[in-house]
Design a protein around this motif. Structure first.
Motif, PDB file in Angstrom:
ATOM      1  N   VAL A 243       0.837  -1.202   0.000  1.00  0.00           N
ATOM      2  CA  VAL A 243       0.000   0.000   0.000  1.00  0.00           C
ATOM      3  C   VAL A 243       0.866   1.244   0.000  1.00  0.00           C
ATOM      4  O   VAL A 243       0.596   2.215  -0.724  1.00  0.00           O
ATOM      5  CB  VAL A 243      -0.955  -0.016   1.204  1.00  0.00           C
ATOM      6  N   GLN A 244       1.926   1.244   0.786  1.00  0.00           N
ATOM      7  CA  GLN A 244       2.829   2.391   0.800  1.00  0.00           C
ATOM      8  C   GLN A 244       3.529   2.568  -0.549  1.00  0.00           C
ATOM      9  O   GLN A 244       3.731   3.698  -1.008  1.00  0.00           O
ATOM     10  CB  GLN A 244       3.878   2.200   1.903  1.00  0.00           C
ATOM     11  N   ALA A 245       3.874   1.465  -1.204  1.00  0.00           N
ATOM     12  CA  ALA A 245       4.485   1.577  -2.533  1.00  0.00           C
ATOM     13  C   ALA A 245       3.513   2.168  -3.541  1.00  0.00           C
ATOM     14  O   ALA A 245       3.911   2.924  -4.437  1.00  0.00           O
ATOM     15  CB  ALA A 245       4.964   0.200  -2.999  1.00  0.00           C
ATOM     16  N   LEU A 246       2.219   1.836  -3.400  1.00  0.00           N
ATOM     17  CA  LEU A 246       1.224   2.413  -4.295  1.00  0.00           C
ATOM     18  C   LEU A 246       1.060   3.907  -4.028  1.00  0.00           C
ATOM     19  O   LEU A 246       0.948   4.698  -4.979  1.00  0.00           O
ATOM     20  CB  LEU A 246      -0.119   1.697  -4.123  1.00  0.00           C
ATOM     21  N   VAL A 247       1.056   4.310  -2.765  1.00  0.00           N
ATOM     22  CA  VAL A 247       0.912   5.727  -2.439  1.00  0.00           C
ATOM     23  C   VAL A 247       2.073   6.528  -3.033  1.00  0.00           C
ATOM     24  O   VAL A 247       1.873   7.611  -3.590  1.00  0.00           O
ATOM     25  CB  VAL A 247       0.833   5.912  -0.908  1.00  0.00           C
ATOM     26  N   ARG A 248       3.277   5.987  -2.938  1.00  0.00           N
ATOM     27  CA  ARG A 248       4.446   6.674  -3.500  1.00  0.00           C
ATOM     28  C   ARG A 248       4.600   6.430  -4.994  1.00  0.00           C
ATOM     29  O   ARG A 248       5.428   7.059  -5.640  1.00  0.00           O
ATOM     30  CB  ARG A 248       5.718   6.211  -2.787  1.00  0.00           C
ATOM     31  N   TRP A 249       3.817   5.509  -5.533  1.00  0.00           N
ATOM     32  CA  TRP A 249       3.948   5.033  -6.917  1.00  0.00           C
ATOM     33  C   TRP A 249       5.410   4.631  -7.173  1.00  0.00           C
ATOM     34  O   TRP A 249       6.087   5.140  -8.054  1.00  0.00           O
ATOM     35  CB  TRP A 249       3.491   6.085  -7.920  1.00  0.00           C
ATOM     36  N   ASP A 250       5.843   3.647  -6.385  1.00  0.00           N
ATOM     37  CA  ASP A 250       7.233   3.200  -6.437  1.00  0.00           C
ATOM     38  C   ASP A 250       7.284   1.674  -6.490  1.00  0.00           C
ATOM     39  O   ASP A 250       7.709   1.014  -5.541  1.00  0.00           O
ATOM     40  CB  ASP A 250       7.987   3.712  -5.203  1.00  0.00           C
ATOM     41  N   PRO A 251       6.851   1.052  -7.604  1.00  0.00           N
ATOM     42  CA  PRO A 251       6.911  -0.414  -7.684  1.00  0.00           C
ATOM     43  C   PRO A 251       8.340  -0.952  -7.710  1.00  0.00           C
ATOM     44  O   PRO A 251       8.581  -2.068  -7.264  1.00  0.00           O
ATOM     45  CB  PRO A 251       6.163  -0.718  -8.982  1.00  0.00           C
ATOM     46  N   VAL A 252       9.284  -0.158  -8.215  1.00  0.00           N
ATOM     47  CA  VAL A 252      10.673  -0.622  -8.266  1.00  0.00           C
ATOM     48  C   VAL A 252      11.240  -0.762  -6.854  1.00  0.00           C
ATOM     49  O   VAL A 252      11.907  -1.749  -6.529  1.00  0.00           O
ATOM     50  CB  VAL A 252      11.519   0.332  -9.116  1.00  0.00           C
ATOM     51  N   GLY A 253      10.978   0.240  -5.999  1.00  0.00           N
ATOM     52  CA  GLY A 253      11.453   0.142  -4.626  1.00  0.00           C
ATOM     53  C   GLY A 253      10.862  -1.050  -3.894  1.00  0.00           C
ATOM     54  O   GLY A 253      11.557  -1.731  -3.123  1.00  0.00           O
ATOM     55  N   HIS A 254       9.584  -1.336  -4.134  1.00  0.00           N
ATOM     56  CA  HIS A 254       8.953  -2.507  -3.514  1.00  0.00           C
ATOM     57  C   HIS A 254       9.612  -3.789  -4.001  1.00  0.00           C
ATOM     58  O   HIS A 254       9.883  -4.708  -3.203  1.00  0.00           O
ATOM     59  CB  HIS A 254       7.463  -2.518  -3.847  1.00  0.00           C
ATOM     60  N   ALA A 255       9.901  -3.885  -5.291  1.00  0.00           N
ATOM     61  CA  ALA A 255      10.529  -5.091  -5.830  1.00  0.00           C
ATOM     62  C   ALA A 255      11.940  -5.273  -5.269  1.00  0.00           C
ATOM     63  O   ALA A 255      12.361  -6.402  -4.986  1.00  0.00           O
ATOM     64  CB  ALA A 255      10.574  -5.016  -7.351  1.00  0.00           C
ATOM     65  N   ARG A 256      12.666  -4.185  -5.090  1.00  0.00           N
ATOM     66  CA  ARG A 256      14.014  -4.296  -4.524  1.00  0.00           C
ATOM     67  C   ARG A 256      13.979  -4.820  -3.090  1.00  0.00           C
ATOM     68  O   ARG A 256      14.803  -5.663  -2.709  1.00  0.00           O
ATOM     69  CB  ARG A 256      14.702  -2.931  -4.562  1.00  0.00           C
TER      70      ARG A 256
END
Length: 742
Positions: free
Chosen positions: A589-602
């Motif tokens: 959910v936090q990755a969606l709020v930041r729109w940061d799928p790359v950071g989530h995958a890392r």
């Protein structure tokens, strides 16, 4: 899969192994080679009278080439790559000394013409040439062999996936003449990415860049893929694009036609029909077309002078082939990029852990926009957690929180609003209202569902719950919904907004697009239609249903589905809003709020590295009947660094009763009503090929024993004897890189 695995794996040869190979070569050199000239009185081909054939028989203990004599009348037609009919057994032998098997006519492909055979005995002759069209080239054969070895499968099974069935009418039609290379395209919307113009320039100049592309939200991704293909064609090379479904293929097809015109690319999807699809495939095989766009099966398309391979949205489950040996399109394209030394591009609005690993190992470079550009293109994301739902009277009464209701009302003033619901149907899951125990069928203990209002059915056996249901735990008689489906959600929204049209899109009826007028569009994940001008707002309901799945990829998959839906919404600068109903503190959910799928995958990749889970390690799933998996693994010569996890029992699939609505089963699922178990075998990077080879050899050995046991049983039936059964162990199934290890 690690970078070392892609460069080729295998145990290092030692001194004793090399000596054994030398002795085997000397022994084979002493065996007289057959030089057939006649067969049953018929003259054979004067030159190269032996055809080496791969037969369409996918059992592993017969995964090899077979030599056949070429009759003189088939000399000209029996070229390498053509389809032939052969009599398997009754004179057909293995390449290096084998036994006869069967005797029926089966299909095959000629892979080579030779002057003599390595087999010393008599050879059976080719029964006929099905078609003089060469459909199996050396490059495709090598790719199929590499895929079979990587996934512990047979070459025949891979060729069934790679070469489409023959259509005589399509073969009779000539393919058009190839068009000259187009001019290099302008960068267009690739200017929004930091290294976008440089990537296109490298493709146009004949380079082979490898990139992981995080696409910006919005409708431009199809046109950007088309420009990458056009840049590759401008260098005189071919390009291949694999997308998850026909709707995505249609968008890329339209973008390519608008950019390059007709006749420069082929569209390979199942919707085209067998004749048109085979005609398009032949145009690619003959070199008339250099660019291909298609779904999963297009990963094997025989593109000439391949310069670029692309996979879009590699996390979509549609990219995983359900039929043996169950390869994944991403891994096949990685093999093609390595073998052809061509460019590679994996793209999507999200980012998988496998794509993040390609960047982490240095095999590929990131291709993304700056944070300022991302914030301008992405919608504003707001969250509704459990605390807000508990305090929200509107949410308790109508399942639509006040914040979501306000976002819908504001969005409908300027355009359509998307509502994503995790499940289709009316009320897919029910539970006791008093104690929350799941409602179960009284006959098979399957989950009870409400496909329509006023109906109650079992989701396994299809039996209607005719009597008054009561809870076995507390005796309660009232039911509540655990998960509310898309159809029930559409009804609730229709009552909340009576003057607004409500449309649904799901498995039974998928909408491609909707007008830009105010409307409510209720969709299941993956079936979201494209709105003209983008959606004004989106609601992502029941996020806990996706995040709560017992699966290693639950968070990654939920974020992928959310970003896919959010990318259809207008950017924040245009007032686009996304409301997700899920706990705000959770990482996806936090990755969606930041729109940061790359950071989530890392972060997911780093955690899996600590735990030794894929893709940092290579893993195989071994499933089979109870008490069969352990003997199978004991017989396999696994690598010394292999670790076996399990076996553990699998949930027993319910039997399909008379008149039941058959529950959807995938290839590889346990038979209904039979107890099966599964073990996971894990190896570190560098041992993946050894693991696949060991499991393949074990399956081949048990398959050969099963065949001998079956023949022995048939013989014993006539003589009053008995044969040792091996069917249980022979039924064991192996899947390399299973998508679900939860």
């Amino acid at each position: 899969m690690s970078g070392d695995d892609r460069q080729g794996e295998g145990p290092d040869g030692g001194g004793p192994e090399q000596l054994a190979l030398i002795r085997e070569s000397v022994r084979q050199a002493k065996v007289p080679r057959a030089k057939p000239r006649t067969w049953r009185g018929a003259a054979l081909a004067g030159e190269l009278p032996v055809a080496r054939v791969v037969v369409n028989k996918g059992v592993l203990h017969l995964d090899q080439f077979f030599d056949y004599a070429v009759p003189e009348e088939l000399d000209e037609a029996a070229r390498p790559g053509v389809r032939v009919r052969v009599r398997f057994g009754a004179g057909a032998h293995r390449v290096r000394g084998g036994r006869r098997e069967g005797g029926r006519l089966i299909d095959g492909f000629v892979v080579e013409r030779r002057a003599e055979s390595d087999y010393s005995g008599p050879l059976a002759a080719l029964a006929g040439v099905v078609s003089p069209e060469p459909v199996l080239g050396a490059e495709l054969l090598g790719l199929a062999r590499a895929v079979a070895d990587r996934y512990a499968g047979s070459l025949a099974d891979v060729l069934q996936l790679a070469v489409p069935p023959r259509n005589a009418r399509a073969e009779a039609k000539p393919s058009p003449e190839p068009l000259p290379p187009p001019d290099p395209p302008e960068a267009g919307t690739w200017e929004r990415y930091v290294n976008g113009p440089a990537f296109l320039g490298a493709l146009a100049s004949g380079g082979a860049p490898r990139a992981v592309w995080t696409a910006l939200p919005g409708p431009h991704w199809a046109a950007e893929l088309a420009r990458a293909v056009a840049a590759t064609l401008a260098s005189g090379r071919g390009a291949l694009v694999v997308v998850p479904d026909g709707r995505a293929a249609a968008r890329v097809d339209t973008a390519l036609t608008e950019l390059l015109g007709d006749g420069r690319h082929a569209l390979l999807t199942a919707d085209a029909g067998p004749e048109k699809r085979y005609r398009e495939w032949l145009a690619v095989r003959r070199g008339s077309v250099r660019a291909v766009v298609g779904t999963r099966a297009a990963m094997f398309a025989p593109v000439r002078d391949l310069g670029l391979v692309v996979i879009w949205d590699d996390g979509d489950s549609s990219h995983s082939e359900p039929h043996a040996p169950q390869p994944h399109a991403r891994e096949v394209l990685l093999l093609r990029a390595a073998h052809a030394a061509c460019a590679f591009l994996v793209g999507g609005t999200g980012c998988t852990v496998e794509a993040a690993q390609l960047v982490a190992t240095g095999w590929a470079l990131p291709l993304a926009a700056s944070r300022e550009t991302v914030r301008a293109a992405a919608p504003l994301v707001r969250t509704i957690g459990d605390g807000e739902l508990a305090r929200d009277g509107a949410a308790r009464a109508a399942r639509l929180p006040s914040l979501a209701w306000q976002a819908v009302r504001d969005g409908l003033r300027s355009g359509p609003v998307l509502v994503q619901v995790p499940r289709r149907g009316y009320v897919p899951r029910l539970a006791c209202e008093r104690c929350r125990t799941p409602a179960r069928c009284g006959q098979c203990a399957g989950p009870l569902e409400a496909p329509r209002e006023g109906e109650l059915w079992c989701g396994w056996c299809g039996r209607e719950e005719s009597g008054r249901w009561h809870c076995a735990e507390c005796g309660g008689f009232r039911l509540r919904a655990q998960i509310v489906g898309a159809r029930r959600t559409a009804e609730e929204l229709g009552r909340a907004f009576p003057a607004v049209p409500v449309r649904t899109s799901g498995r039974d009826h998928v909408l491609d697009s909707v007008p830009g007028r105010p409307a409510l569009v209720v969709s299941t994940p993956g079936a979201e239609p494209v709105a003209e001008g983008g959606y004004a707002a989106a609601l992502l309901l029941d996020g806990w249903a996706m995040l709560g799945r017992p699966d290693l990829r639950a968070g990654e998959e939920a974020l992928r589905r959310w970003t896919h839906a959010g990318s259809l919404v207008r950017g924040q600068s245009e007032g686009g809003v996304v409301v997700v109903v899920a706990e705000p503190t959770l990482r996806p959910v936090q990755a969606l709020v930041r729109w940061d799928p790359v950071g989530h995958a890392r972060r997911e990749l780093s955690e899996r590295a600590e735990l030794g889970f894929p893709p940092v390690s290579r893993m195989a799933a071994v499933t089979g009947p109870v008490d069969a998996v352990a003997p199978f693994l004991a017989s396999a010569e696994l690598p010394p660094d292999a670790e076996v996890l399990g076996p553990v029992p699998l949930p027993v699939a319910p039997p399909l009763g008379d008149g039941a609505r058959a529950r959807a089963r995938r290839p590889g699922d346990p038979p209904p009503g039979e107890p099966w178990e599964r073990a996971l075998v894990r190896v570190p990077p560098g041992s993946g090929a050894a693991l696949a080879a060991a499991l393949k050899a074990a399956r081949a050995g048990w398959g050969a024993r099963g065949a001998r046991g079956a023949r022995g049983a048939r013989g014993a039936q006539g003589s009053g004897g008995s044969a040792e059964p091996t069917a249980d162990v022979a039924a064991v199934r192996v899947r390399i890189d299973p998508p679900d290890i939860g």
